[in-house]
Structures are given as C-alpha cells and as structure tokens.
Design an enzyme around this catalytic site. Structure first.
Site, PDB file in Angstrom:
ATOM      1  N   ASP A 174       0.835  -1.209   0.000  1.00  0.00           N
ATOM      2  CA  ASP A 174       0.000   0.000   0.000  1.00  0.00           C
ATOM      3  C   ASP A 174       0.869   1.259   0.000  1.00  0.00           C
ATOM      4  OD1 ASP A 174      -1.383  -2.267   1.000  1.00  0.00           O
ATOM      5  OD2 ASP A 174      -2.839  -1.014   2.031  1.00  0.00           O
TER       6      ASP A 174
ATOM      7  N   HIS B 198      -1.123   4.430  -0.516  1.00  0.00           N
ATOM      8  CA  HIS B 198      -2.176   5.282   0.067  1.00  0.00           C
ATOM      9  C   HIS B 198      -1.921   6.783  -0.064  1.00  0.00           C
ATOM     10  CE1 HIS B 198      -5.265   2.704   1.611  1.00  0.00           C
ATOM     11  NE2 HIS B 198      -4.414   1.927   2.237  1.00  0.00           N
TER      12      HIS B 198
ATOM     13  N   ASP C 147      -4.126  -0.502  -3.317  1.00  0.00           N
ATOM     14  CA  ASP C 147      -4.251   0.617  -2.368  1.00  0.00           C
ATOM     15  C   ASP C 147      -3.247   1.716  -2.664  1.00  0.00           C
ATOM     16  OD1 ASP C 147      -6.327  -0.803  -1.274  1.00  0.00           O
ATOM     17  OD2 ASP C 147      -5.616  -0.688   0.789  1.00  0.00           O
TER      18      ASP C 147
ATOM     19  N   ASP D  62      -6.521   6.902  -1.675  1.00  0.00           N
ATOM     20  CA  ASP D  62      -7.299   7.104  -0.444  1.00  0.00           C
ATOM     21  C   ASP D  62      -6.386   7.383   0.748  1.00  0.00           C
ATOM     22  OD1 ASP D  62      -9.895   7.006  -1.380  1.00  0.00           O
ATOM     23  OD2 ASP D  62     -10.159   4.870  -0.990  1.00  0.00           O
ATOM     24  N   ARG D  63      -6.976   8.069   1.722  1.00  0.00           N
ATOM     25  CA  ARG D  63      -6.331   8.441   2.984  1.00  0.00           C
ATOM     26  C   ARG D  63      -5.261   9.519   2.788  1.00  0.00           C
ATOM     27  NH1 ARG D  63      -7.982   5.813   7.380  1.00  0.00           N
ATOM     28  NH2 ARG D  63      -8.999   3.801   7.215  1.00  0.00           N
TER      29      ARG D  63
ATOM     30  N   ASN E 220      -8.421  -3.120  -2.183  1.00  0.00           N
ATOM     31  CA  ASN E 220      -9.798  -2.843  -1.750  1.00  0.00           C
ATOM     32  C   ASN E 220     -10.120  -1.350  -1.775  1.00  0.00           C
ATOM     33  OD1 ASN E 220      -8.030  -2.659   0.666  1.00  0.00           O
ATOM     34  ND2 ASN E 220      -9.929  -2.171   1.739  1.00  0.00           N
ATOM     35  N   HIS E 221      -9.089  -0.492  -1.898  1.00  0.00           N
ATOM     36  CA  HIS E 221      -9.352   0.946  -2.020  1.00  0.00           C
ATOM     37  C   HIS E 221      -9.420   1.412  -3.472  1.00  0.00           C
ATOM     38  CE1 HIS E 221      -9.546   2.763   2.031  1.00  0.00           C
ATOM     39  NE2 HIS E 221      -8.948   1.645   2.376  1.00  0.00           N
TER      40      HIS E 221
ATOM     41  N   HIS F 199      -3.809  -8.532  -3.101  1.00  0.00           N
ATOM     42  CA  HIS F 199      -3.855  -7.468  -2.093  1.00  0.00           C
ATOM     43  C   HIS F 199      -4.231  -7.969  -0.699  1.00  0.00           C
ATOM     44  CE1 HIS F 199      -4.116  -3.491  -0.429  1.00  0.00           C
ATOM     45  NE2 HIS F 199      -5.310  -3.776   0.061  1.00  0.00           N
TER      46      HIS F 199
ATOM     47  N   ARG G 293     -11.754  -6.796  10.678  1.00  0.00           N
ATOM     48  CA  ARG G 293     -12.190  -5.565  10.008  1.00  0.00           C
ATOM     49  C   ARG G 293     -13.703  -5.410   9.992  1.00  0.00           C
ATOM     50  NH1 ARG G 293      -8.049  -3.622   6.560  1.00  0.00           N
ATOM     51  NH2 ARG G 293      -6.341  -5.103   6.428  1.00  0.00           N
TER      52      ARG G 293
ATOM     53  N   HIS H 131      -2.292  -4.748   2.398  1.00  0.00           N
ATOM     54  CA  HIS H 131      -3.602  -4.564   3.035  1.00  0.00           C
ATOM     55  C   HIS H 131      -3.558  -4.211   4.515  1.00  0.00           C
ATOM     56  CE1 HIS H 131      -7.920  -4.951   3.144  1.00  0.00           C
ATOM     57  NE2 HIS H 131      -7.977  -6.134   3.705  1.00  0.00           N
TER      58      HIS H 131
END
Length: 477
Positions: A220, A222, A249, A252-253, A281-282, A330, A380, A407
């Site tokens: 990731d 991000h 990923d 995002d964030r 997943n993002h 991922h 999660r 992840h």
C-alpha cells in the site's frame, strides 16, 4: 504484591503510553493484558476499541465496544466508538443508531450531534443512489474528444503527444513535488490509455523474471507521494531492467492520491510489460467516496477524472503470479479450501466490476491472516481471516512457495507469517501521519530469492491525510 485489579490498572496505564506513542499493536497487547486480569472494567474495552480503530481492525473495535456497553449501558464512549467503527466499514445505518444513543445520553454532545448528521446524510445519499440506480452507464470517455482539448500557451510542463515518454514522466514527478498539476488533457490520455492496457491483461497476470532484471514488489502507498519518492530514491526508479509491481491501495487516505495514481499509470503506459498493478480494496467506488480519492479528483481536476479512474480500477488485474512461486494479491486467501489458481484465472472481473460482499474477488481484496488455525471472523468486519494451515494447504495444492499480500500496516513494514508462507508488505511509512511504522518493499531477482528492504517516512507539505474526505466522520480514524 499487587492485586489483579492493581496490575490491570498498571497495564492499562502502560497501554495509554503506547497509544500516545502511536504504537497501536503494543497498546492493544497491554489493554488485552488488563482485560484478562479485570474483565469487568468497560473503559479497558473502550480503550482497546480505539486502538483497534487506529489499526483498522474495525470488527474487533465493534466487538469491544459492544462488550463495554453490556457492562455499562450508559457508557457514551462505547457507543461513540462503535459508531465510528460502523461508519468506517461503510455501515452508516448502524452508526446512526449509536450516534443517536450518544445524543440521547448526552444532549449537549456536539461531536456526536455532528457525526449523527453526517451519517444521516450518507444514508440519504445511499438511498438516493439505490433509487436511481440504472443498468450499465455509458463510459465517462464517451463523448470526450481528447484531441480537441487545447493546451493553454502558458502551460509550463513537457507536452504529451500520442505516446508517453520518460521525459514527460520525469517532468510530471517534479511538478507533483512542487504542488503543480498536469493538464487535464494529459490526465484523460493517461487514464484512457492505461485502462485499455490493463483491461486486456488477464485477471491473474503471470510473469517470469528475466536473467538481467530485478523486480520490486510494493505494498500500500495510500496517497503518500513523498514517501513513494523516497522509495524510488533508495531503490531506483522503474527502468527497462528494473520492474515494479504495486499491490493495490495506491489511493485514499493520503492527500496525494491523484499524483500517485497518475504516476503509476504513466509508468504502466511506458512499460506495459515491466510494470504491474494489482487492484486493492481501495480501488473501489464505495471506499473512494468515503476515504478521499473521489473528493481529491474533483478538487484537483473534475468529476469525469474520478469516473475514468473508477472504470480503470475495475479493469485492473486482481493478482500476479511471479515465476509460479509467489502469488501476489492485495488481501489474502479464501473461505473455501478448494479454490485454485485456475479459479482465480476464471474470475470475470469485467462483468462484476465492484467486489461486493461475498465471492472470490471480495476475498482476494479483503481477507487477512490470523495466527490461529482454521478460519475466523474478520477483525475488520469485512471478509474473514485465514490461519497457517489454510495457507499451507493452498500453497501445497497450487505449487507455490508463498503468497505475498499487503492490506495491513506492519510496524516493521513487512512480516513473514505462517511459517514464511504468508508475507505482508506495506509501503506507507508513518501511515496517515499517525502510526509509527516503517515502510518496506521486496526485491526479487532471477533466482526468486526475496530481499526485504525497509525505509522511513520523509517530510511532506502541510496537507493532512484525509484532507479530501467528504465527511468529518473520517477525522476520528
């Protein structure tokens, strides 16, 4: 000698210190010790719930808050934290119930009132989208005449023709470092070109590492653009003999998600056979709407750019098989032991597009390893967890040395679990400016030996993570 209650209090206090130092795993471990000695104190559970929220174990946070509520049905903090965790896993209706309870217990609680209003707004939006949902919408590229878009005379960047060039990428890297954007015409060109390339790739890309090539696997990123620049500084940029695989990923964030996505896409266009991208997943619509990428696209470019990215994300491969030895995906493995590499090859990602709540695509993007054998509920609140025996059977059945996944934050940037057969790599150091983790990447040569490398976060301009997220709920995470 200290009593159990006194010892539990000491563990809780040490847990608070670890939490203040942003070491979430250590805090969770200390709060757990406190709970084991005194399981009747609800604040230990709400403290651990908050540490779980920080480490994105939202399912565990919900479980802890629920137990705290059973011990003290009037504990506002427990309802509040359970609501935040529900919101994080995109269950706003459940969050609404808990925020309402907070306000009922304390009508003066401004924060709970604000978050309740935000959640109610999201629920209304979701109901609206569900009511107007139609079949396949036309592509955002339809009616877009890229050739006719003029570049203003004062645009000071390298021009892009019909093909991407290294010169253009080098210029783009420097522009992004100084807060500049590239022209929206070039954004359209890059996304449209790469969507076609990745659409034509198989769901599981299969590649071998040539004799004179090094492959780097990254986890990731991000939206942490300046940390990605540090990774490239230390390890070298993508080149003809230096291949890269980014394991989802990208966005995002972090608040430079468009910069990372465009840069990775530009490299994919330049080196389609030596630069690889797995979906995370993002790279999905529902996450992008909440965790910032949609807002960032609209703020920096426009809504069409987000829609084009969305279409391209749903075209990305879900896994990469490296030399028949390592399956890189991922999230992780499956709820069914009978799943094989052939089943992954057959996943029709083009008709499904979004991962949904069940099935192979969702599991590939969302699952996590656990230390206990067998399978368990997801920490999660989405997907499930798989134990070392599950990994062993999968690897043996499919002739693999290991799976490589991302992840999850790892404090050292990477971790070898399940007797070395499940490897996690995470490439966003000091994640979200909150977690004191290192980043890591894995270099693999033609001998298929793994070399783990760690790196630290570097300073970035004063734009906070989640700056483009569309609601104040996310500020709690």
């Amino acid at each position: 000698m200290a009593s159990a209650v006194e010892q539990a209090t000491a563990y809780k206090n040490d847990g608070n210190k670890a939490f203040a130092a942003h070491n979430w795993p250590k805090a969770i471990d200390l709060y757990t010790k406190a709970i084991e000695l005194n399981d009747k104190e609800p604040t230990y559970l709400t403290n651990r719930a908050q540490a779980h929220i920080k480490s994105e174990a939202f399912g565990y946070a919900i479980a802890d808050a629920t137990k705290a509520i059973e011990l003290n049905p009037k504990l506002i903090k427990a309802y509040f934290r359970r609501a935040v965790a529900h919101a994080a896993i995109l269950k706003p209706k459940d969050a609404v119930k808990d925020f309402k309870k907070c306000v009922e217990l304390d009508p003066t609680n401004k924060d709970a009132k604000l978050k309740l209003a935000e959640c109610q707004k999201i629920v209304r939006q979701l109901n609206f989208y569900a009511a107007i949902e139609v079949g396949d919408e036309p592509s955002a590229a339809e009616g877009l005449d890229v050739d006719s878009i003029a570049i203003e005379p004062d645009y000071d960047g390298v021009k892009l023709g019909d093909q991407i060039t290294q010169e253009f990428i080098d210029d783009m890297i420097e522009r992004f470092k100084t807060g500049k954007k590239i022209h929206k015409k070039y954004v359209y060109q890059i996304i449209i070109a790469v969507k076609k390339i990745v659409y034509d790739e198989p769901t599981m890309v299969e590649m071998k590492i040539p004799d004179d090539v090094k492959l780097t696997v990254c986890g990731d990123t991000h939206g942490q653009y300046f940390d990605l620049m540090e990774l490239f500084r230390l390890n070298g940029r993508p080149a003809e003999k230096h291949w890269y695989l980014f394991n989802g990923d990208f966005v995002d964030r972090g608040s430079w998600s468009t910069e990372i996505a465009l840069l990775l896409y530009a490299y994919k266009w330049l080196r389609p056979n030596g630069f690889f991208l797995n979906r995370g997943n993002h790279e999905t619509d529902d996450m992008n709407k909440v965790y910032g990428f949609e807002g960032e696209c609209k703020a920096k470019y426009n809504d069409r750019v987000f829609k084009l990215f969305s279409e391209s994300f749903s075209a990305l491969p879900l896994a990469t098989l490296i030399g028949s030895k390592y399956l890189v995906l991922h999230g992780g493995l499956f709820s069914d032991d009978n799943v094989t590499l052939d089943d992954i090859r057959k996943v029709d990602r083009h008709s499904q597009r979004q991962p949904g709540q069940a099935g192979l695509m969702m599991e590939m993007l969302w699952t996590d390893p656990q230390t206990a054998p067998g399978r368990g509920p997801s920490k999660r609140g989405v997907g499930m967890q798989f134990g070392p025996d599950v990994t062993k059977r999968f690897c043996e059945k499919n002739g693999l040395d290991a799976i490589i996944r991302s992840h999850e934050v790892r404090m050292d940037g990477y971790e070898e679990e399940h007797d070395g057969r499940c490897i996690t790599v995470f490439s966003a150091p000091k994640y979200c400016d909150q977690t004191e983790n290192r980043g890591a990447y894995i270099n693999i040569g033609p001998d298929y030996k793994l070399s783990f490398n760690q790196f630290d976060a570097v300073p970035h301009p004063p734009i906070r993570p989640m700056a483009y997220a569309n609601n104040s709920l996310m500020s709690m995470m």
